[in-house]
Design a protein around this motif. Structure first.
Motif, PDB file in Angstrom:
ATOM      1  N   THR A   1       0.810  -1.223   0.000  1.00  0.00           N
ATOM      2  CA  THR A   1       0.000   0.000   0.000  1.00  0.00           C
ATOM      3  C   THR A   1       0.840   1.268   0.000  1.00  0.00           C
ATOM      4  N   PRO A   2       1.919   1.372   0.813  1.00  0.00           N
ATOM      5  CA  PRO A   2       2.716   2.610   0.819  1.00  0.00           C
ATOM      6  C   PRO A   2       3.404   2.933  -0.505  1.00  0.00           C
ATOM      7  N   ALA A   3       3.418   2.007  -1.463  1.00  0.00           N
ATOM      8  CA  ALA A   3       4.012   2.318  -2.765  1.00  0.00           C
ATOM      9  C   ALA A   3       3.227   3.398  -3.492  1.00  0.00           C
ATOM     10  N   TYR A   4       1.966   3.542  -3.138  1.00  0.00           N
ATOM     11  CA  TYR A   4       1.126   4.592  -3.686  1.00  0.00           C
ATOM     12  C   TYR A   4       1.095   5.757  -2.697  1.00  0.00           C
ATOM     13  N   SER A   5       0.829   6.950  -3.178  1.00  0.00           N
ATOM     14  CA  SER A   5       0.873   8.147  -2.332  1.00  0.00           C
ATOM     15  C   SER A   5      -0.284   8.116  -1.338  1.00  0.00           C
ATOM     16  N   THR A   6       0.030   7.759  -0.091  1.00  0.00           N
ATOM     17  CA  THR A   6      -0.991   7.536   0.921  1.00  0.00           C
ATOM     18  C   THR A   6      -0.781   8.465   2.109  1.00  0.00           C
TER      19      THR A   6
ATOM     20  N   VAL B   1       9.676  -3.995  -1.925  1.00  0.00           N
ATOM     21  CA  VAL B   1       8.295  -4.474  -2.017  1.00  0.00           C
ATOM     22  C   VAL B   1       7.773  -4.138  -3.410  1.00  0.00           C
ATOM     23  N   LEU B   2       7.329  -5.174  -4.131  1.00  0.00           N
ATOM     24  CA  LEU B   2       6.716  -4.992  -5.444  1.00  0.00           C
ATOM     25  C   LEU B   2       5.221  -5.235  -5.306  1.00  0.00           C
TER      26      LEU B   2
ATOM     27  N   TRP C   1      -5.303  -1.188 -14.548  1.00  0.00           N
ATOM     28  CA  TRP C   1      -4.220  -1.829 -13.817  1.00  0.00           C
ATOM     29  C   TRP C   1      -3.459  -0.801 -12.984  1.00  0.00           C
ATOM     30  N   ARG C   2      -2.666  -1.303 -12.068  1.00  0.00           N
ATOM     31  CA  ARG C   2      -1.732  -0.458 -11.327  1.00  0.00           C
ATOM     32  C   ARG C   2      -0.534  -1.300 -10.897  1.00  0.00           C
ATOM     33  N   GLY C   3       0.584  -0.642 -10.665  1.00  0.00           N
ATOM     34  CA  GLY C   3       1.783  -1.334 -10.209  1.00  0.00           C
ATOM     35  C   GLY C   3       2.728  -0.364  -9.547  1.00  0.00           C
ATOM     36  N   GLY C   4       3.510  -0.862  -8.586  1.00  0.00           N
ATOM     37  CA  GLY C   4       4.424   0.028  -7.890  1.00  0.00           C
ATOM     38  C   GLY C   4       5.544  -0.727  -7.210  1.00  0.00           C
ATOM     39  N   ALA C   5       6.502   0.039  -6.721  1.00  0.00           N
ATOM     40  CA  ALA C   5       7.647  -0.527  -6.013  1.00  0.00           C
ATOM     41  C   ALA C   5       8.002   0.394  -4.857  1.00  0.00           C
TER      42      ALA C   5
END
Length: 684
Positions: free
Chosen positions: A56-61, A401-402, A443-447
């Protein structure tokens, strides 16, 4: 037995949400009161959903805790959310002095019309009105909340169809935060009052919460003194809401949650007789499992209504009476989190939503021999539905974290129509619109990379989708003298974006965040000027917003600081020949900042001051009418008196800054002036 039959009869005559919720609460009561482990130890439940996954923290939270939530000078949810970088209402006015249908919410300057482009959830349930898409802020009472989580950027999780610019999750408070009994009563210098209270007993391993709030007042002058006429009035308002929650453990790792919310909101804006009203009854049932195979099952129903009277600003007679807009929302989700091994998480789910509604209004003669009589009647409505399938997962490898997610939505617009009737109710014209349906994949993806305990780097990319509301598709409206047409040919908005950021923790109690983003909406729905005092909802080619979001938190001893800043470069692109190309979206500032300094000088004492600045905005799509920048200072203080009781002092807009909330060709509306509150708070 007689009492049981009486209650059953009352429930049968109640509306569906109330009947469902009260029946469930009655069934839950024995479980709540007697839920204990086999060894006699009480089962403690949370009343919340499943915890966030590591990705979750990979996105601006951003998370607001209860201290931040209750530090609002106005005591209103929209004021609390204004401290989040990127949060934006369609207009600057709050829910005491704006039309309810204009209370859309968005993030990252991706606005431009009154519909919400962000998903607002209360205990997992979407809160937007099924017909209009606005958020009923008076029903969202800050003192009943435990936590607010704001995730900016498109999402592919549950109810992801509505999270075009992000998701705002509100979680209700339980007995630990509320106490057994809590009450607040305040009055301001204009004689307006705000009264709220809660009762939250623990019952065995579960608990129940009953809340209520009532706001009323003659309001302030939204019309500048030099523009007032005999028909001008202050922005009178009266709103109330009441809610009930029961949380009951069924086993050691499964809990059942039930919630009922009933509210009504009445306002008068600018002219005598310009009255609006919104009301609703919402009910939900949620089953949360926290075992090895975690799950979250939710079902909800909404029954809403809206009415609004339009008064002509030339002769101050009633020109339009939108006397009824009944709508309903049905929906639910099921999410499963199977055990997939150490350092991994997986979410699999399906959700469904259905929104239906009908607008009914009467247009009146405002001149000539038939002045005051019905000229014609209008009706419009339809049904929007969506079923979505989603998968979301994380993998943790050391400090890395992926995370990624995929979502497929089947959207459908059906039953749309618009008809005109004569004063006697005979249909004189009718248009029926073709059914539209489509499949869309987002879709979404982050690291996320942890650099020790001091810093974390993150990056993400995503797409998103928003279906046009029934209001945008089928209902024309008038904010005199400007008429805005509906457009049944509107297509869904599609977002594509990316971002990168850093989270710093240089020392204990200090966090600093910075995010750079670039988000683009294709086929963005905007109110486009097509003639003198005439606009139409249209899909424009692209709305682009790029910028920087900063956040800061510091706490040491009795002091605490929370700040945010956002700078955005947003523009509309609609082809080289379009006058919209290069323009800012309407109602969108380039710069906004907020800072709250709090101090607890002694036990039971609390003092906080919030300085907030909003940059220049434009009222319309062609940037002809300016809303000047505004800077305000709010203050809140709580002073202990006797055991359980304290004195509450609040000041809104302490320096009485002039806040222009509407500018239509020089016709101005103003926001909240200096407002001073005093009252008592009691808890036990």
């Amino acid at each position: 037995m007689a009492d049981t039959h009486y209650l059953a009869g009352r429930l049968a005559r109640s509306s569906a949400p109330r009947a469902m919720a009260f029946a469930l609460m009655a069934a839950l009561a024995p479980h709540v009161a007697h839920a204990e482990e086999a060894d006699g130890a009480a089962i403690i439940v949370t009343g919340h959903g499943l915890e966030q996954t590591p990705g979750t923290p990979a996105y601006s939270t951003v998370e607001l805790d209860r201290t931040q939530i209750t530090a609002s000078a106005s005591g209103r949810a929209e004021d609390v959310l204004s401290s989040v970088a990127g949060f934006q209402q369609f207009r600057r006015s709050d829910s005491r002095s704006s039309n309810p249908s204009a209370q859309g919410v968005t993030l990252r300057a991706l606005g431009g019309n009154a519909t919400s482009r962000a998903l607002v959830l209360l205990d997992g349930v979407p809160m937007a009105d099924p017909f209009f898409g606005y958020v009923p802020y008076p029903a969202l009472v800050p003192e009943t909340l435990s936590r607010i989580r704001v995730t900016r950027g498109g999402g592919s999780g549950p109810f992801g169809l509505g999270s075009l610019s992000g998701t705002i999750e509100l979680e209700s408070a339980g007995p630990d935060e509320l106490g057994l009994i809590s009450a607040d009563a305040l009055v301001d210098q204009r004689g307006e009052t705000q009264v709220s209270g809660s009762v939250a007993p623990r019952l065995g391993g579960g608990f129940a919460v009953i809340t209520g709030r009532w706001d009323r007042g003659e309001g302030f002058w939204t019309t500048p003194k030099d523009q007032r006429v005999a028909a001008s009035v202050q922005a009178r308002y009266e709103s109330w809401s009441t809610g009930a929650r029961i949380v009951a453990p069924l086993t050691s790792d499964i809990e059942l949650q039930s919630r009922l919310l009933v509210f009504r909101d009445d306002r008068t804006l600018r002219f005598a007789g310009a009255d609006s009203a919104s009301e609703g009854e919402d009910a939900s049932i949620r089953l949360v499992g926290r075992g090895d195979w975690q799950f979250d099952a939710l079902g909800y129903v909404q029954v809403r209504n809206f009415s609004n009277v339009v008064i002509s600003s030339s002769n101050f007679l009633k020109s339009l009476d939108q006397y009824k807009t009944p709508s309903s929302g049905l929906g639910g989700k099921f999410e499963l989190r199977p055990p997939v091994g150490e350092g991994r998480s997986l979410r699999l789910g399906v959700d469904w939503r259905r929104a239906s509604g009908t607008m009914k209004e009467r247009a009146y003669f405002t001149s000539g021999p038939n002045v005051g009589k019905v000229r014609e009647q209008h009706e419009a409505g339809g049904v929007n539905s969506d079923v979505g399938f989603y998968a979301d997962g994380d993998v943790t490898v050391g400090p890395l974290v992926l995370t990624g997610g995929l979502r497929a939505d089947r959207t459908r617009q059906a039953g749309g129509y618009y008809q005109v009737l004569d004063p006697a109710g005979t249909v004189t014209s009718r248009t029926d619109y073709a059914t539209q349906s489509d499949w869309t994949v987002t879709w979404r993806g982050g690291a996320l990379v942890h650099l020790g305990s001091i810093a974390a780097l993150r990056a993400a990319a995503y797409t998103g989708l928003r279906q046009p509301t029934l209001n945008e598709l089928y209902r024309p409206f008038t904010v005199f003298p400007v008429v805005t047409r509906a457009n049944a040919a509107l297509t869904a908005e599609k977002l594509r974006g990316f971002e990168a950021g850093i989270d710093l923790t240089p020392m204990e109690g200090v966090q600093i965040t910075a995010t750079a983003f670039d988000n683009r909406i294709r086929d963005a729905i905007a109110n486009v000027t097509i003639g003198t005092n005439l606009r139409e909802r249209q899909n424009v080619d692209r709305l682009r917003s790029r910028g920087i979001e900063l956040g800061a938190h510091a706490a040491t001893g009795p002091l605490r600081f929370d700040g945010s800043l956002t700078w955005t470069d947003a523009e509309v692109r609609n082809g080289a020949a379009s006058p919209l190309t290069g323009m800012l979206p309407s109602q969108t500032p380039k710069f906004a900042a907020s800072g709250t300094l709090g101090v607890v000088p002694a036990k039971g004492w609390e003092v906080a001051a919030t300085l907030r600045h909003v940059g220049k905005q434009y009222e319309d799509d062609l940037q002809t009418d300016v809303l000047p920048a505004a800077t305000t200072l709010d203050m809140v203080a709580r002073v202990p008196l006797v055991a359980g009781a304290s004195l509450t002092l609040r000041a809104e807009n302490l320096f009485n800054e002039e806040i222009v909330t509407r500018n239509s060709g020089g016709t101005i509306d103003l926001g909240t002036p200096r407002t001073l509150w005093a009252g008592l708070h009691f808890t036990m």
